[in-house]
Design a protein around this motif. Structure first.
Motif, PDB file in Angstrom:
ATOM      1  N   HIS A  74       0.830  -1.199   0.000  1.00  0.00           N
ATOM      2  CA  HIS A  74       0.000   0.000   0.000  1.00  0.00           C
ATOM      3  C   HIS A  74       0.873   1.261   0.000  1.00  0.00           C
ATOM      4  CE1 HIS A  74      -3.532  -2.478   0.661  1.00  0.00           C
ATOM      5  NE2 HIS A  74      -2.824  -3.146   1.566  1.00  0.00           N
ATOM      6  N   LEU A  75       0.663   2.125  -0.980  1.00  0.00           N
ATOM      7  CA  LEU A  75       1.397   3.367  -1.091  1.00  0.00           C
ATOM      8  C   LEU A  75       0.784   4.425  -0.184  1.00  0.00           C
ATOM      9  CD1 LEU A  75       1.964   1.768  -3.817  1.00  0.00           C
ATOM     10  CD2 LEU A  75       2.502   4.009  -4.795  1.00  0.00           C
ATOM     11  N   LEU A  76       1.595   5.416   0.180  1.00  0.00           N
ATOM     12  CA  LEU A  76       1.103   6.496   1.031  1.00  0.00           C
ATOM     13  C   LEU A  76      -0.018   7.285   0.368  1.00  0.00           C
ATOM     14  CD1 LEU A  76       4.134   8.195   2.842  1.00  0.00           C
ATOM     15  CD2 LEU A  76       2.387   6.702   3.793  1.00  0.00           C
ATOM     16  N   ASN A  77      -0.024   7.320  -0.977  1.00  0.00           N
ATOM     17  CA  ASN A  77      -1.051   8.100  -1.671  1.00  0.00           C
ATOM     18  C   ASN A  77      -2.371   7.346  -1.823  1.00  0.00           C
ATOM     19  OD1 ASN A  77      -0.621   6.238  -3.705  1.00  0.00           O
ATOM     20  ND2 ASN A  77       0.314   7.677  -5.134  1.00  0.00           N
ATOM     21  N   GLY A  78      -2.461   6.139  -1.235  1.00  0.00           N
ATOM     22  CA  GLY A  78      -3.704   5.382  -1.274  1.00  0.00           C
ATOM     23  C   GLY A  78      -3.754   4.298  -2.329  1.00  0.00           C
ATOM     24  N   GLU A  79      -2.822   4.303  -3.265  1.00  0.00           N
ATOM     25  CA  GLU A  79      -2.785   3.260  -4.285  1.00  0.00           C
ATOM     26  C   GLU A  79      -2.239   1.967  -3.683  1.00  0.00           C
ATOM     27  OE1 GLU A  79      -0.594   4.491  -7.711  1.00  0.00           O
ATOM     28  OE2 GLU A  79      -1.560   6.457  -7.812  1.00  0.00           O
ATOM     29  N   ALA A  80      -2.383   0.880  -4.426  1.00  0.00           N
ATOM     30  CA  ALA A  80      -1.849  -0.413  -3.996  1.00  0.00           C
ATOM     31  C   ALA A  80      -1.114  -1.061  -5.159  1.00  0.00           C
ATOM     32  CB  ALA A  80      -2.967  -1.326  -3.491  1.00  0.00           C
ATOM     33  N   TRP A  81       0.027  -1.651  -4.872  1.00  0.00           N
ATOM     34  CA  TRP A  81       0.806  -2.369  -5.878  1.00  0.00           C
ATOM     35  C   TRP A  81       0.803  -3.850  -5.566  1.00  0.00           C
ATOM     36  CZ3 TRP A  81       6.148   0.332  -7.128  1.00  0.00           C
ATOM     37  CH2 TRP A  81       5.892   1.519  -7.829  1.00  0.00           C
ATOM     38  N   SER A  82       0.775  -4.652  -6.606  1.00  0.00           N
ATOM     39  CA  SER A  82       1.009  -6.081  -6.448  1.00  0.00           C
ATOM     40  C   SER A  82       2.509  -6.311  -6.285  1.00  0.00           C
ATOM     41  CB  SER A  82       0.507  -6.841  -7.675  1.00  0.00           C
ATOM     42  OG  SER A  82       1.300  -6.503  -8.816  1.00  0.00           O
ATOM     43  N   TYR A  83       2.876  -7.535  -5.893  1.00  0.00           N
ATOM     44  CA  TYR A  83       4.304  -7.829  -5.789  1.00  0.00           C
ATOM     45  C   TYR A  83       4.973  -7.692  -7.147  1.00  0.00           C
ATOM     46  CZ  TYR A  83       8.729 -10.212  -5.178  1.00  0.00           C
ATOM     47  OH  TYR A  83      10.074 -10.507  -5.169  1.00  0.00           O
ATOM     48  N   GLU A  84       4.278  -8.058  -8.219  1.00  0.00           N
ATOM     49  CA  GLU A  84       4.857  -7.951  -9.562  1.00  0.00           C
ATOM     50  C   GLU A  84       5.142  -6.495  -9.922  1.00  0.00           C
ATOM     51  OE1 GLU A  84       6.115 -10.266 -11.476  1.00  0.00           O
ATOM     52  OE2 GLU A  84       5.639 -11.625  -9.819  1.00  0.00           O
ATOM     53  N   GLN A  85       4.276  -5.578  -9.497  1.00  0.00           N
ATOM     54  CA  GLN A  85       4.537  -4.158  -9.748  1.00  0.00           C
ATOM     55  C   GLN A  85       5.750  -3.672  -8.958  1.00  0.00           C
ATOM     56  OE1 GLN A  85       0.302  -3.109  -8.882  1.00  0.00           O
ATOM     57  NE2 GLN A  85       0.561  -1.660 -10.579  1.00  0.00           N
ATOM     58  N   LEU A  86       5.830  -4.105  -7.699  1.00  0.00           N
ATOM     59  CA  LEU A  86       6.988  -3.756  -6.877  1.00  0.00           C
ATOM     60  C   LEU A  86       8.262  -4.314  -7.499  1.00  0.00           C
ATOM     61  CD1 LEU A  86       7.945  -2.572  -4.041  1.00  0.00           C
ATOM     62  CD2 LEU A  86       7.828  -4.941  -3.251  1.00  0.00           C
ATOM     63  N   ARG A  87       8.199  -5.543  -7.920  1.00  0.00           N
ATOM     64  CA  ARG A  87       9.351  -6.213  -8.522  1.00  0.00           C
ATOM     65  C   ARG A  87       9.789  -5.503  -9.806  1.00  0.00           C
ATOM     66  NH1 ARG A  87      10.814 -10.506 -11.952  1.00  0.00           N
ATOM     67  NH2 ARG A  87      12.207 -12.061 -10.994  1.00  0.00           N
ATOM     68  N   ALA A  88       8.817  -5.078 -10.616  1.00  0.00           N
ATOM     69  CA  ALA A  88       9.128  -4.379 -11.865  1.00  0.00           C
ATOM     70  C   ALA A  88       9.824  -3.050 -11.584  1.00  0.00           C
ATOM     71  CB  ALA A  88       7.854  -4.152 -12.676  1.00  0.00           C
ATOM     72  N   HIS A  89       9.388  -2.357 -10.511  1.00  0.00           N
ATOM     73  CA  HIS A  89      10.032  -1.091 -10.172  1.00  0.00           C
ATOM     74  C   HIS A  89      11.465  -1.334  -9.701  1.00  0.00           C
ATOM     75  CE1 HIS A  89      10.033   3.171  -9.337  1.00  0.00           C
ATOM     76  NE2 HIS A  89      10.496   2.948  -8.117  1.00  0.00           N
ATOM     77  N   VAL A  90      11.672  -2.397  -8.915  1.00  0.00           N
ATOM     78  CA  VAL A  90      13.025  -2.754  -8.491  1.00  0.00           C
ATOM     79  C   VAL A  90      13.887  -3.071  -9.712  1.00  0.00           C
ATOM     80  CG1 VAL A  90      14.394  -4.508  -7.276  1.00  0.00           C
ATOM     81  CG2 VAL A  90      12.382  -3.500  -6.173  1.00  0.00           C
ATOM     82  N   ARG A  91      13.326  -3.759 -10.683  1.00  0.00           N
ATOM     83  CA  ARG A  91      14.074  -4.070 -11.909  1.00  0.00           C
ATOM     84  C   ARG A  91      14.498  -2.787 -12.628  1.00  0.00           C
ATOM     85  NH1 ARG A  91      10.567  -7.111 -14.312  1.00  0.00           N
ATOM     86  NH2 ARG A  91       9.650  -5.451 -15.575  1.00  0.00           N
ATOM     87  N   ASP A  92      13.567  -1.824 -12.718  1.00  0.00           N
ATOM     88  CA  ASP A  92      13.902  -0.542 -13.362  1.00  0.00           C
ATOM     89  C   ASP A  92      15.032   0.166 -12.615  1.00  0.00           C
ATOM     90  OD1 ASP A  92      11.969  -0.904 -15.298  1.00  0.00           O
ATOM     91  OD2 ASP A  92      10.472   0.363 -14.294  1.00  0.00           O
ATOM     92  N   ILE A  93      14.958   0.133 -11.273  1.00  0.00           N
ATOM     93  CA  ILE A  93      15.999   0.789 -10.467  1.00  0.00           C
ATOM     94  C   ILE A  93      17.351   0.128 -10.704  1.00  0.00           C
ATOM     95  CG2 ILE A  93      16.859   1.111  -8.107  1.00  0.00           C
ATOM     96  CD1 ILE A  93      13.950   1.546  -7.229  1.00  0.00           C
TER      97      ILE A  93
END
Length: 203
Positions: A74-93
């Motif tokens: 859960h993001l501070l702005n109220g949105e929610a990410w799945s683990y796959e979304q979190l993982r994709a962002h880590v991949r981009d980083i």
């Protein structure tokens, strides 16, 4: 040398820790999304965390999470990410998408800073911070960076936060600037900030 240290959040934290300056605890640091798969359990018990590229600038790639459950982060702005979304962002980083030099980077998970009463009163949508400019070992200027709705709760001026001058002797706020305009109030709430004192300023 010092620019190299400053451009690496983990190296900066090591130097601050050695100097006795408190920093948020690092929960996890990974070099690939595959490493995150193996170490994901380190995030399960957290009450919230900040995900940051080690070498980004301008607030790029930073995402703040209030917590997680079995299926979502859960993001501070109220949105929610799945683990796959979190993982994709880590991949981009880790592939350097947010690195200032486009070089491979590390993804850092830090404990989420919880704002105190003063911070909540001046920035209801995020966590303010203070930048101090030190020259020759002496502080010469300071600025309070204040998140706005536009900045998504981040205190980065490039993302739309406001910056207020801080008197070095007293900790009293002066006028600020937001999107090129001189201000004395918070851009969202209208709260008068100029003239207020930062608590515990000497510490």
């Amino acid at each position: 040398h010092w620019m190299t240290v400053a451009n690496d959040k983990l190296a900066t934290k090591r130097h601050l820790d050695e100097g006795g300056v408190p920093t948020p605890r690092t929960l996890l640091s990974v070099e690939t999304e595959h490493e995150l798969d193996y170490r994901r359990g380190a995030l399960n018990a957290t009450q919230g965390f900040a995900l940051k590229p080690a070498s980004s600038s301008g607030g790029q790639g930073i995402v703040l999470f209030s917590g997680s459950d079995a299926d979502h982060f859960h993001l501070l702005n109220g949105e929610a990410w799945s683990y796959e979304q979190l993982r994709a962002h880590v991949r981009d980083i880790t592939r350097g998408l947010h690195s200032s030099a486009d070089d491979p980077d590390r993804a850092i998970f830090e404990e989420l800073i919880r704002p105190d009463v003063f911070s909540r009163s001046i920035a209801p949508d995020g966590i303010p911070d203070i930048r101090v400019l030190v020259v020759g070992g002496k502080p010469v200027a300071a600025m309070l960076r204040v998140p706005t709705r536009q900045s998504g709760g981040r205190a980065n001026l490039h993302q739309g936060a406001a910056g207020f001058s801080v008197d070095l002797a007293s900790g009293r706020l002066g006028t600020g600037i937001h999107e090129g305009q001189v201000i004395d109030r918070h851009p969202d709430s209208g709260e008068l900030l100029a003239g207020r004192e930062v608590p515990h300023w000497q510490e």
